[in-house]
Motif scaffolding. Structure first.
Motif, PDB file in Angstrom:
ATOM      1  N   TRP A   1       3.086   1.916  -1.955  1.00  0.00           N
ATOM      2  CA  TRP A   1       3.516   2.225  -3.420  1.00  0.00           C
ATOM      3  C   TRP A   1       2.788   3.538  -3.643  1.00  0.00           C
ATOM      4  O   TRP A   1       3.312   4.414  -4.540  1.00  0.00           O
ATOM      5  N   ARG A   2       1.454   3.633  -3.440  1.00  0.00           N
ATOM      6  CA  ARG A   2       0.699   4.707  -3.834  1.00  0.00           C
ATOM      7  C   ARG A   2       1.188   5.993  -3.310  1.00  0.00           C
ATOM      8  O   ARG A   2       0.815   7.159  -3.711  1.00  0.00           O
ATOM      9  N   GLN A   3       1.694   6.039  -2.041  1.00  0.00           N
ATOM     10  CA  GLN A   3       2.624   7.335  -1.523  1.00  0.00           C
ATOM     11  C   GLN A   3       3.859   7.725  -2.179  1.00  0.00           C
ATOM     12  O   GLN A   3       4.194   8.939  -1.811  1.00  0.00           O
TER      13      GLN A   3
ATOM     14  N   ARG B   1       0.730  -1.260  -0.036  1.00  0.00           N
ATOM     15  CA  ARG B   1       0.048  -0.033  -0.128  1.00  0.00           C
ATOM     16  C   ARG B   1       0.903   1.232  -0.079  1.00  0.00           C
ATOM     17  O   ARG B   1       0.321   2.353  -0.329  1.00  0.00           O
TER      18      ARG B   1
ATOM     19  N   ARG C   1       9.571   5.723  -6.809  1.00  0.00           N
ATOM     20  CA  ARG C   1       9.401   4.510  -7.392  1.00  0.00           C
ATOM     21  C   ARG C   1      10.450   3.999  -8.134  1.00  0.00           C
ATOM     22  O   ARG C   1      10.834   2.764  -8.152  1.00  0.00           O
TER      23      ARG C   1
END
Length: 214
Positions: free
Chosen positions: A93-95, A91, A101
């Protein structure tokens, strides 16, 4: 000219035009129905890699330059590494920013190569044997099961794969019953909870330099 014949010809051209239009507007992954089957892809690529390693003493000896070249040319084109990294980070990764990334993918890739490159030196007489696979033609995700056989007990290696616009791609690997993404997800979550995403990136970089925790 016969009116009925002219109408029939026009209708035929119209149908042809609709067919061409439908083909052009169709998504690329639907147009390309000649993708190499996932099990055939794994068998071919794994076979090529194994033979290259057997024939190259530098690869077996752990030459990182040669190993990186092998990974980039033979393996990475068939891996959705963005999805693999995102699944491992979970979760969080979205931040992450685009720059974070990119760094996560770079450091995670290097970590995996450094962790598993030692196994290349053990390749001697092994061959990859595919196990029976259950799938349907319409499936967009499959698991290809295989065993690396040679001296000693066979090694179970399974590949989770997805169908993309560029063909089938690996996004997770299971070695001896342990899935790679699940293994690292817990470690990454613990690091992010303690030090944030930048902290995870720093920790991976430290490990890749050989100065961090094992």
């Amino acid at each position: 000219m016969n009116t009925t014949h002219v109408c029939s010809r026009r209708q035929g051209l119209a149908r042809m035009g609709l067919g061409v239009l439908a083909w052009v507007s169709m998504p690329a992954w639907l147009q390309a129905q000649t993708f190499e089957a996932p099990e055939a892809l794994i068998e071919r690529v794994a076979g090529e890699v194994i033979e290259l390693v057997k024939a190259d003493a530098a690869l077996r000896g752990g030459d990182m330059g040669r190993i990186m070249e092998l990974v980039d040319t033979k393996i990475m084109p068939h891996v959705n590494f963005t999805r693999m990294t995102a699944s491992t980070v979970g979760r969080f990764w979205r931040q992450a920013s685009p720059e974070q990334r990119q760094r996560l993918q770079e450091e995670f890739k290097l970590l995996l190569i450094r962790t598993y490159s030692g196994a290349l030196g053990q390749l001697t007489d092994q061959t990859l044997v595919l196990r029976p696979m259950r799938s349907r033609p319409e499936d967009t995700e499959v698991v290809v099961r295989s065993e690396l056989r040679g001296r000693g007990e066979p090694i179970q290696i399974d590949y989770r794969m997805e169908k993309t616009a560029d063909g089938w791609k690996v996004f997770d690997i299971n070695v001896l019953g342990i899935w790679l993404v699940e293994t690292y997800r817990g470690q990454f979550a613990q690091e992010i909870n303690a030090r944030g995403i930048d902290g995870l990136i720093a920790a991976l970089a430290e490990r890749n330099r050989g100065t961090g925790r094992s």
